[in-house]
Motif scaffolding. Sequence first.
Motif, short mmCIF file in Angstrom:
data_model
loop_
_atom_site.label_atom_id
_atom_site.label_comp_id
_atom_site.label_asym_id
_atom_site.label_seq_id
_atom_site.Cartn_x
_atom_site.Cartn_y
_atom_site.Cartn_z
N PHE A 15 18.05 10.97 38.11
CA PHE A 15 19.33 11.03 37.40
C PHE A 15 19.25 11.87 36.13
O PHE A 15 20.23 12.49 35.72
N LEU A 16 18.05 11.92 35.54
CA LEU A 16 17.89 12.80 34.37
C LEU A 16 18.03 14.25 34.81
O LEU A 16 18.62 15.07 34.12
N ILE A 17 17.47 14.57 35.99
CA ILE A 17 17.59 15.94 36.51
C ILE A 17 19.06 16.25 36.76
O ILE A 17 19.55 17.33 36.46
N TYR A 18 19.76 15.27 37.29
CA TYR A 18 21.17 15.46 37.60
C TYR A 18 21.95 15.85 36.34
O TYR A 18 22.89 16.62 36.41
N ARG A 19 21.53 15.32 35.21
CA ARG A 19 22.27 15.57 33.97
C ARG A 19 21.70 16.71 33.13
O ARG A 19 22.23 17.02 32.08
N SER A 20 20.59 17.31 33.55
CA SER A 20 19.93 18.28 32.66
C SER A 20 20.72 19.58 32.60
O SER A 20 21.33 20.00 33.59
N LYS A 21 20.71 20.17 31.40
CA LYS A 21 21.59 21.33 31.19
C LYS A 21 20.84 22.61 30.88
O LYS A 21 21.43 23.62 30.53
N ASP A 22 19.52 22.59 30.88
CA ASP A 22 18.80 23.85 30.71
C ASP A 22 17.55 23.88 31.58
O ASP A 22 17.10 22.84 32.06
N PHE A 23 17.04 25.09 31.75
CA PHE A 23 15.95 25.29 32.72
C PHE A 23 14.71 24.45 32.43
O PHE A 23 14.15 23.84 33.31
N MET A 24 14.29 24.47 31.15
CA MET A 24 13.02 23.83 30.83
C MET A 24 13.03 22.36 31.20
O MET A 24 12.11 21.84 31.80
N ARG A 25 14.13 21.69 30.81
CA ARG A 25 14.23 20.26 31.12
C ARG A 25 14.27 20.04 32.63
O ARG A 25 13.62 19.15 33.16
N LYS A 43 8.25 19.46 14.79
CA LYS A 43 8.48 18.04 15.03
C LYS A 43 7.80 17.62 16.34
O LYS A 43 7.14 16.59 16.41
N GLU A 44 7.96 18.46 17.36
CA GLU A 44 7.39 18.09 18.65
C GLU A 44 5.87 18.12 18.63
O GLU A 44 5.21 17.38 19.34
N ALA A 45 5.29 19.02 17.82
CA ALA A 45 3.84 19.05 17.70
C ALA A 45 3.33 17.72 17.15
O ALA A 45 2.36 17.15 17.65
N PHE A 101 5.62 9.77 32.95
CA PHE A 101 6.21 8.76 33.84
C PHE A 101 7.02 7.76 33.04
O PHE A 101 7.03 7.78 31.82
N PHE A 102 7.66 6.84 33.75
CA PHE A 102 8.43 5.77 33.13
C PHE A 102 7.56 5.03 32.11
O PHE A 102 6.42 4.74 32.42
N PRO A 103 7.96 4.68 30.92
CA PRO A 103 9.28 4.90 30.31
C PRO A 103 9.32 6.12 29.40
O PRO A 103 10.23 6.22 28.60
N MET A 104 8.32 7.00 29.50
CA MET A 104 8.26 8.13 28.56
C MET A 104 8.74 9.40 29.24
O MET A 104 8.09 10.44 29.16
N ASN A 105 9.87 9.35 29.94
CA ASN A 105 10.26 10.48 30.76
C ASN A 105 10.63 11.74 29.98
O ASN A 105 10.43 12.84 30.47
N LEU A 106 11.17 11.54 28.77
CA LEU A 106 11.73 12.73 28.12
C LEU A 106 10.80 13.44 27.15
O LEU A 106 11.03 14.56 26.78
N TRP A 107 9.70 12.78 26.78
CA TRP A 107 8.91 13.40 25.70
C TRP A 107 8.31 14.72 26.13
O TRP A 107 8.28 15.69 25.37
N LEU A 108 7.87 14.81 27.38
CA LEU A 108 7.26 16.05 27.86
C LEU A 108 8.31 17.15 27.91
O LEU A 108 8.05 18.29 27.53
N ALA A 109 9.50 16.79 28.38
CA ALA A 109 10.58 17.78 28.47
C ALA A 109 10.92 18.32 27.08
O ALA A 109 11.09 19.53 26.90
N ASN A 110 10.97 17.43 26.09
CA ASN A 110 11.29 17.87 24.73
C ASN A 110 10.24 18.83 24.21
O ASN A 110 10.55 19.84 23.58
N ILE A 111 8.98 18.50 24.48
CA ILE A 111 7.89 19.34 23.98
C ILE A 111 7.92 20.70 24.65
O ILE A 111 7.78 21.74 24.00
N GLU A 112 8.14 20.71 25.94
CA GLU A 112 8.15 21.99 26.64
C GLU A 112 9.33 22.84 26.20
O GLU A 112 9.23 24.06 26.12
N ARG A 113 10.44 22.19 25.88
CA ARG A 113 11.60 22.93 25.38
C ARG A 113 11.28 23.59 24.03
O ARG A 113 11.67 24.71 23.77
N ALA A 114 10.57 22.84 23.18
CA ALA A 114 10.37 23.33 21.81
C ALA A 114 9.28 24.39 21.71
O ALA A 114 9.28 25.18 20.77
#
Lengths: 471, 197
Positions: free
Chosen positions: A282-292, A145-147, A216-229
């Motif tokens: 604030f996203l870092i504050y809430r992150s629950k795993d290393f990759m993110r 999915k992330e690919a 960067f804003f507003p696409m902050n999470l897409w990179l984190a998702n990809i690196e996680r997967a």
Amino acid sequence: MMLTVLLLPALIMFAASFWRTPNARRLLPATSVAILVPIVELFRLPKPYALWRDYLVADDLNTYILLVSSIVGIGVTLALLTLQKHVTVTERAYRRFYRFFALFWVGLIFSILANHMGIYWIGLEMATLSTVYMIKTNHTPAAHKEAWNYMIVGAIAISLVLFGIILIYASAKPALGEDAMLFSALQSRSGVIRAPFLFEMGFAIVTVGMFVKMGFFPMNLWLANIERASFYPVAALFSGILESAVMVGFFRFSRIADSVNHAHLFFFVFVYALLTLFIVAFLIYRSKDFMRLFSLSGIEHMALIALFWVSGGTFAALLHFGAHAFLKPALFLSTGVLESQGRYHIAGALRGYKGVKGTLFWFLVSLFMLAVISLPPSPMFFSELYGFGAMIDAAKQTHHLLAMIGAIGLLLVLLSVIFYRFVAVYQSMKYEGETVEKEVYASELWALLLFAAALVMLLTPSGMAFLRSVA
Amino acid sequence: MENFLIGLFLATLIIALFTTRLYRLLMWYSLNSLTLGALALLIGSRLDDGAMLLTGAATLVLKGGLIPWVLKYLSRRFGLRRQITPNIKTQYAIMLVPAILVFTFYLAEPISHMVAANANNVAISISSLFLALLLMMEHTNIAPKIVGFLMMENALFLLGTTATEGMPMLVELGIFFDLLMAIVVINLLLRHEEAAS
């Protein structure tokens, strides 16, 4: 000739990926070390040194970035040797991974050295497309999915970059002809651009494309998702090399924009980076795993680099850049080891390492984690000091000193949120949870030692002096 | 004639936004590329620019013929869904499209004071970019997203040919190379979907 030698390790890697014996990949770290020879030679040659007419030109800035990226490449090939001990990966997927890694590397060498906007773009696009497949080598539905996600979002980002490049070219072509594609020509003759609005619109679109690519804003999470997967080395390549190549483009484009209209450039990048940092903290504050955690902190670093660069703190930006490029891949690669006994376990992650290798591993990882949040004597500490200094200097010239001090205050608050979170994570890794025995392999340790040595090199007087000379 | 072709380009893109069948969408993409290729040939012959003639011909063959054919082949082979309903309702899309057009003309307005020629072409190219983005956003299926991406490339090409009167040859060939690599990657991604299921 020089260009051929630079591309040789990648080409050997590409050829070796068709070789069906598992021993072939043992050869690759040694080959990738060979790339240092032409780079060291490039450092000694008089600058600017033309590698291929006006198209590929080495100057102090991109030679430095090439060196940084190559060290990351070497570290990743080392860590790849023992990837299958931590995750399940078939021999075929391994070979595919190397094949696309080679393409990625070729693309990036081109885009880092490019003096031509078109070649810069082609290199970046090639790297983007090859990463899509590197993500896919992990056979999970999430990676699949992330690919696709990366294919779409990455393609949009890169198309925006090209769109902006065409607008910039259109704004300068009446005066410069086909030379309007060359960064050097645009830089030295920016006064002749007759349609500054067109140029600035192009620059804004290029920058938005690049910033989207860096998460960067507003696409902050897409990179984190990809690196996680994806597999851990992909994340290391992303933050260590791909972001560097995007950043070198930003450096070059913004220099031209700076001479066209400094105030617009500064305001645009400043607001964008501040917004990004606000959300990322604030996203870092809430992150629950290393990759993110690490990938979001990478976005934070990129935002700071952009901010320092447009404030005129070239030295601070480059020091921050080097420190980020060495620290982040080191952390991503160690995540592979930390998570090998089950995912997402932050508590106790640094416990259970036996023997000299184990002790060295947890000690290095602790150092890297504390260095990432700018604890002295990390290079990040110095770069942030100099960077904030540059921001104050920039404000003094424009009589917006109070606004700038307010902005720096906000930045410090956001950075302290990140600092707090990282320290909490580190303490949980070291002092909480159960002790489960884990294994570290020599190749991974070598990769980490390489990054640690590179970081120390950055802090040596000669390293600092070189960075100061890149203006 | 040039204006007619640019209009045709925009028209094919707008119709593609409302299409609900995959093969029809591929046809509109093909027509879109054909108008682009014809435009490049026309401008190339007016300027007597060999490089642009070459890229125009390559556009006709690759984008007008080969890529839609490969996509159709892939969609048949991997059994992609042919029913593609846009997520944005038609009545809203009808309002969105002119809004985008007006906005981009407003955005490009200052340029018309700076460069005498082609200010409208810049506006149309930017609106094509946004419309292609809209095409990608309004579908959840993968196939229309790919077509949206290709349409976006077409918008870039339109800007390159009309606003700058031709990009350097090296860049255009590089773009074609990347486009073909994108198709290879898409093929590999689809293949794995099949292997996984």
